[in-house]
Scaffold this motif. Structure first.
Motif, PDB file in Angstrom:
ATOM      1  N   ASP A 153      -5.774   3.720   2.365  1.00 25.84           N
ATOM      2  CA  ASP A 153      -5.211   2.367   2.456  1.00 25.84           C
ATOM      3  C   ASP A 153      -3.991   2.343   3.375  1.00 25.84           C
ATOM      4  O   ASP A 153      -3.844   1.444   4.212  1.00 25.84           O
ATOM      5  N   GLU A 167       0.833  -1.214   0.000  1.00 23.11           N
ATOM      6  CA  GLU A 167       0.000   0.000   0.000  1.00 23.11           C
ATOM      7  C   GLU A 167       0.866   1.261   0.000  1.00 23.11           C
ATOM      8  O   GLU A 167       0.520   2.257  -0.642  1.00 23.11           O
ATOM      9  N   GLU A 169       1.904   1.822  -3.452  1.00 24.15           N
ATOM     10  CA  GLU A 169       0.805   2.362  -4.254  1.00 24.15           C
ATOM     11  C   GLU A 169       0.634   3.864  -4.007  1.00 24.15           C
ATOM     12  O   GLU A 169       0.365   4.633  -4.936  1.00 24.15           O
ATOM     13  N   GLU A 211      -5.326   5.957  -1.723  1.00 25.01           N
ATOM     14  CA  GLU A 211      -4.092   5.329  -1.248  1.00 25.01           C
ATOM     15  C   GLU A 211      -3.697   5.821   0.138  1.00 25.01           C
ATOM     16  O   GLU A 211      -3.147   5.054   0.933  1.00 25.01           O
TER      17      GLU A 211
HETATM   18 MG   LIG Z   1      -4.084   0.748  -2.356  1.00 21.18          MG
END
Ligand SMILES: [Mg+2]
Length: 126
Positions: free
Chosen positions: A63, A30, A33, A60
């Motif tokens: 996340d 994550e 990302e 993101e």
């Molecule tokens: Mg993500």
């Protein structure tokens, strides 16, 4: 919005279900990302592309925040005290920065950055 207790219970359940190793890997994924989303938002064309890129950055960030909370559960601690200390240091740096006028010769000459850059073996910037 989910309450703090229910949020903690849910994230603890995720760690127990998937395991610490898998959730640490997911945290890394994550964060990567989010890194990619931040790089992409700077290259987005004005308009729809920028709106989509900003929306993706928020996705993101969410996340990563969820994974950071799971990391605190995995490692069994809070970061509040550390964050407070780091925020205090940031405030002191900003206060010092605000007191230095880099357009003013006196400010640059007396700055710690100048001292560092001009140390023996350092790159000279005068
Ligand atoms: Mg993500």
């Amino acid at each position: 919005m989910m309450g703090a207790g229910k949020r903690h219970d849910l994230l603890t359940r995720a760690v127990k279900t998937y395991g610490k190793d898998a959730q640490m890997d997911m945290a890394v994924e994550e964060m990567a990302e989010l890194t990619k989303a931040l790089c992409k938002v700077k290259r987005a064309a004005p308009g729809c592309e920028t709106a989509a890129a900003v929306s993706n950055v928020f996705e993101e960030i969410a996340d990563v925040q969820i994974m950071l909370d799971q990391l605190r559960i995995i490692f069994g601690g809070s970061t509040i005290d550390l964050e407070d200390g780091k925020l205090d240091r940031l405030k002191r740096r900003l206060d010092r920065h605000d007191g230095i006028d880099y357009n003013n010769e006196e400010g640059w000459r007396g700055s710690m950055l100048r001292t560092f850059l001009n140390r023996p073996g350092g790159e000279r910037r005068d």
